[in-house]
Design an enzyme around this catalytic site. Sequence first.
Site, PDB file in Angstrom:
ATOM      1  N   THR A 176       0.798  -1.223   0.000  1.00 52.60           N
ATOM      2  CA  THR A 176       0.000   0.000   0.000  1.00 52.60           C
ATOM      3  C   THR A 176       0.831   1.274   0.000  1.00 52.60           C
ATOM      4  O   THR A 176       0.464   2.260  -0.635  1.00 52.60           O
ATOM      5  CB  THR A 176      -0.891  -0.009   1.271  1.00 52.60           C
ATOM      6  OG1 THR A 176      -1.641  -1.212   1.255  1.00 52.60           O
ATOM      7  CG2 THR A 176      -1.835   1.159   1.308  1.00 52.60           C
ATOM      8  N   SER A 228       1.069 -10.579   0.126  1.00 52.91           N
ATOM      9  CA  SER A 228       0.510 -11.934   0.226  1.00 52.91           C
ATOM     10  C   SER A 228       1.163 -12.860  -0.798  1.00 52.91           C
ATOM     11  O   SER A 228       1.058 -14.080  -0.692  1.00 52.91           O
ATOM     12  CB  SER A 228      -0.999 -11.902   0.008  1.00 52.91           C
ATOM     13  OG  SER A 228      -1.579 -11.132   1.021  1.00 52.91           O
ATOM     14  N   THR A 278       2.101  -4.753   4.590  1.00 56.02           N
ATOM     15  CA  THR A 278       2.100  -5.099   6.019  1.00 56.02           C
ATOM     16  C   THR A 278       1.693  -6.549   6.275  1.00 56.02           C
ATOM     17  O   THR A 278       2.053  -7.118   7.304  1.00 56.02           O
ATOM     18  CB  THR A 278       1.138  -4.180   6.793  1.00 56.02           C
ATOM     19  OG1 THR A 278      -0.143  -4.211   6.160  1.00 56.02           O
ATOM     20  CG2 THR A 278       1.657  -2.767   6.845  1.00 56.02           C
ATOM     21  N   THR A 330       3.231 -21.262  21.250  1.00 58.00           N
ATOM     22  CA  THR A 330       1.924 -20.962  21.834  1.00 58.00           C
ATOM     23  C   THR A 330       1.049 -20.098  20.908  1.00 58.00           C
ATOM     24  O   THR A 330       1.562 -19.259  20.166  1.00 58.00           O
ATOM     25  CB  THR A 330       2.057 -20.248  23.201  1.00 58.00           C
ATOM     26  OG1 THR A 330       0.748 -19.893  23.648  1.00 58.00           O
ATOM     27  CG2 THR A 330       2.896 -18.988  23.130  1.00 58.00           C
ATOM     28  N   CYS A 356      -0.896 -17.987  22.129  1.00 59.58           N
ATOM     29  CA  CYS A 356      -1.030 -16.694  22.798  1.00 59.58           C
ATOM     30  C   CYS A 356      -0.084 -15.692  22.162  1.00 59.58           C
ATOM     31  O   CYS A 356       1.019 -16.044  21.743  1.00 59.58           O
ATOM     32  CB  CYS A 356      -0.677 -16.816  24.280  1.00 59.58           C
ATOM     33  SG  CYS A 356      -1.781 -17.899  25.162  1.00 59.58           S
TER      34      CYS A 356
HETATM   35  N1  ASP Z   1      -2.233  -6.250   1.088  1.00 61.75           N
HETATM   36  C1  ASP Z   1      -1.215  -5.280   1.303  1.00 61.75           C
HETATM   37  C2  ASP Z   1       0.097  -5.999   1.391  1.00 61.75           C
HETATM   38  O1  ASP Z   1       0.414  -6.596   2.398  1.00 61.75           O
HETATM   39  C3  ASP Z   1      -1.480  -4.499   2.526  1.00 61.75           C
HETATM   40  C4  ASP Z   1      -0.398  -3.512   2.823  1.00 61.75           C
HETATM   41  O2  ASP Z   1       0.311  -3.049   1.946  1.00 61.75           O
HETATM   42  O3  ASP Z   1      -0.212  -3.163   3.961  1.00 61.75           O
HETATM   43  O4  ASP Z   1       0.841  -5.987   0.452  1.00 61.75           O
END
Ligand code: ASP
Length: 342
Positions: A14, A60, A90, A277, A279
Amino acid sequence: MADKRILIIYTGGTIGMVNDPDTNSLIPFDFKNILKNVPELRNFDFQIDSRSFNPPIDSSDIYPDIWKKLVTIIEESYDVYDGFVILHGTDTMAYTASALSFMLHNLSKPVILTGSQLPLGTIRTDGKENLITALEIAAAQKNGQALVPEVCIYFQDKLFRGNRTTKYNAENFRAFRSDNYPPLAEAGIHLRYNYPFIRYTLKPGEFAVSKEMNTNVALLKLFPGINKSVVDAVMNLSGIEAVVLETFGSGNAPTFQWFLDSVADALSRNVLVLNVTQCIAGSVDMERYATGVHLSELGVISGYDITTESAVTKLMFLLANSKNREEVKKSLNMSLKGEISI
Ligand code: ASP
């Protein structure tokens, strides 16, 4: 001429998006134009170069070849730059940060990953602050030595050790947590470094990289009601060499005979089983409850307070770069890059 140089590597995500006025949708911008999009960068007293993946990838779609590409870029330009900032989606940033921590050895320069929840090209973007502070940290030195010679994630206002992080919020600007290890720095009016927690190698050897990862790793998250065929299927996957078992609480699992038999059978076939874990904070301690003792008696290895992201990538690294299973086991019981407290 600035004497310090930082390299930005844009992988995708992003942060590198701008609004296309023609279509009113978000498109990746050409990182050659980064100074146009973030003019504040001109105010730094160091030189910033950038490289961009073509095409940029949503995180991803990250896989170990991308990690290999990243460590190769760092290796090839290691002598030229004082620090590296990797812009990354992220979603899987915690996996990449963990993987890179295992693949880079004797690091004496910062490798800071960051990204954003809103694109750089939007008014309320969190990307600008993230990028600017990540760059400042990547360039921070004292007496010619990097202040944070580690693979880290900088996000919102905190710098974390990369292999201690987890993405826990899909919306909030505070997207990452590191519950088992304190932040290495906090950004407010001042950037405050948490020196006692930063990893400084007393006698750093020669910088080196490992490029191979072995993906014969599975992840099995337990839940009440998990059935035998699911457990058996994972434990018997073709080619599987290690299973990360996400257990309850301090490393506990069902004591049903079929479950213990399935784990014991995998172990007898030399499949490693690492207990992590579910957690978000705390550590595995298989001796605390009978439901954990069973696992340890079978030969399940403790993951201590490791994150799942770190456990998966540590195993990928160890399986590809160790002489034998015994060496893998030994390394799992050691902190290689500060990923566990032991
Ligand atoms: N789907 C995006 C990615 O992980 C989300 C982001 O950029 O934060 O590439």
